[in-house]
Write a protein that holds these residues in place. Structure first.
Motif: not given
Length: 470
Positions: A179-184
């Motif tokens: 979720a971190g890379p996707g949201v970033a």
């Protein structure tokens, strides 16, 4: 009676660790940017002319866009209560299931996988590909890189369709990794496109405007013209509810969900009204109504060919960002279905390291890629339009149903202006249902037929009344 939850023991007597779940790491800013990113795709850059053709008057054009924002905000306020009542992944699926029973939720999820979400992803991706092709001609919609004979047919995807498939797969990889890379990625793209829109609005009012001309007159009865314009505007606002699907990943969802929905919808409304004000300033008279690419036409009139080229690049960024957010939030529907025993059990799995629903992501993206490469999403999306809005009507009514059936349930957020605000949202979406049925009765009924085909699948998954996995 109080019960306890126990996990199977490992060899040696130690209790097994619970299966991994989604990680609550998204804050209010992430939620706000996700809402904005889910709405702003290609629509606002194209549909200004549709609204202007319908109503003619500049004052009515701005009134239509402002009213569309008010209705979207009414929906955001309504869904915020449902989202804090059931702060878990799944969004509309969960609300319909809780209000009316599992079949209602299932049919929404079935329609979402079949075309509402997957077809939407395909449509956004192909729109991205068409604009991207203006910078890289090999990916242009008029270029056919190859043709493959399939019996009596030939499969000949355009360059734009191939760009769409590559974009879907690339963003799925990003979301697979956490979720971190996707949201970033989604946040960065949203900041870029909001910055581009704000620059366009600021510069659009800073320079001299073209000479004024008489406003274009609308044809036919005014009420009917406003209705046509409102349909175009409300579809451009679609996606304001996307954050509800990611409620299971929000920190402090009873606060961050309402904040993200409301602030995001207000920001989109301000940007949309501002964009159309610049369109009307740059394209006086019937010029706005005569065009099909409102943003590029306005940028060309104000800043020349270079401005139009820069606007095309902004559309590429906006559509890619909208694609990123849609892939992110819509993949959260199907694991909830699987946990309830009405979908493939394996889809409920969360990756132990990345904490993302990787099987759901790839299933959805694989089908969206097929739709994008085949071009069938266009017909399917037309068919299911009626049913998609019908689900929104049912979700709005769910607020009243759940207040009557579960008055004691904790509601960290209660919709402001109840019962007027949810009633306004129901009336607005109901108007879309009637309009879709009146304008395209055959397609609307075919869409309901497509969804009804899910009944055998539902019966198969519920055979023997299997207990859902909690």
């Amino acid at each position: 009676m109080r019960t306890s939850l126990r996990f199977a023991s490992r060899p040696g007597g130690a209790p097994a660790a619970p299966p991994p779940g989604l990680e609550r790491r998204l804050g209010a800013l992430d939620g706000t940017l996700l809402t904005i990113g889910s709405v702003i795709g290609t629509g606002i850059f194209l549909t200004g002319g549709d609204v202007a053709r319908a109503v003619g008057s500049p004052a009515l054009v701005l009134a239509v866009w402002a009213t569309g924002g008010v209705l979207a905000l009414a929906g955001a306020l309504t869904y915020a209560e449902l989202g804090t009542l059931f702060p878990r992944a799944g969004g509309i699926y969960a609300y319909l299931k809780e209000a009316y029973g599992t079949p209602w939720g299932f049919f929404y999820g079935w329609a979402s996988l079949l075309v509402i979400m997957s077809g939407g992803i395909a449509a956004i991706a192909v729109g991205f590909g068409e604009y991207f092709g203006s910078f890289v001609p090999w990916f242009g919609s008029g270029h056919v890189p190859f043709s493959v004979p399939l019996g009596p047919w030939h499969w000949a995807p355009s360059g734009a369709q191939l760009a769409a498939a590559i974009a879907i797969l690339a963003l799925t990889v990003v979301n697979h990794l956490g979720a971190g890379p996707g949201v970033a990625t989604q946040n960065a793209l949203t900041v870029l496109k909001v910055g581009a829109i704000l620059a366009f609005i600021g510069l659009g009012f800073a320079g001299p405007a073209p000479a004024a001309a008489p406003a274009a007159a609308h044809a036919g009865p005014l009420l009917g013209a406003i209705g046509i314009a409102m349909v175009a505007a409300l579809w451009t606002y679609d996606g304001w509810y996307g954050l509800t699907f990611s409620a299971g990943e929000l920190r402090n969802p009873e606060r961050t969900l309402p904040v993200g929905l409301i602030l995001g919808t207000l920001a989109v409304t301000a940007l949309y009204v501002g964009m159309n004000a610049v369109y009307l300033r740059a394209l006086p008279g019937g010029a706005l109504a005569a065009g099909t690419r409102s943003a590029e036409d306005a940028a060309r009139a104000l800043f020349g060919a270079g401005g139009a080229r820069a606007m095309s690049l902004a559309v590429v960024v906006a559509s890619f960002g909208c694609l990123a957010s849609t892939i992110l939030y819509s993949s959260r529907i199907y694991p909830s279905m699987a946990e309830d025993g009405v979908f493939f059990r394996g889809i409920a799995g969360i990756h132990p390291r990345f904490r993302t629903p990787v099987r759901s992501l790839w299933l959805q993206s694989a089908w969206a890629t097929v739709l994008a490469l085949s071009g069938t999403y266009v017909q399917l999306f037309t068919w299911v339009t009626f049913a998609a809005v019908l689900f929104h009507v049912a979700t709005g009514i769910a607020v009243f149903v759940l207040r009557a059936r579960r008055p004691e349930a904790p509601r960290p957020y209660r919709v402001w202006g109840y019962p007027v605000v949810p009633a306004l949202f129901i009336a607005g979406t109901g108007w879309l249902v009637v309009s879709a049925l009146a304008e395209k009765p055959r397609e609307s009924l075919l869409g309901l037929g497509c969804i009804a085909l899910g009944w055998p699948a539902y019966a198969w998954w519920k055979r023997g009344d299997r207990a859902p996995r909690g």
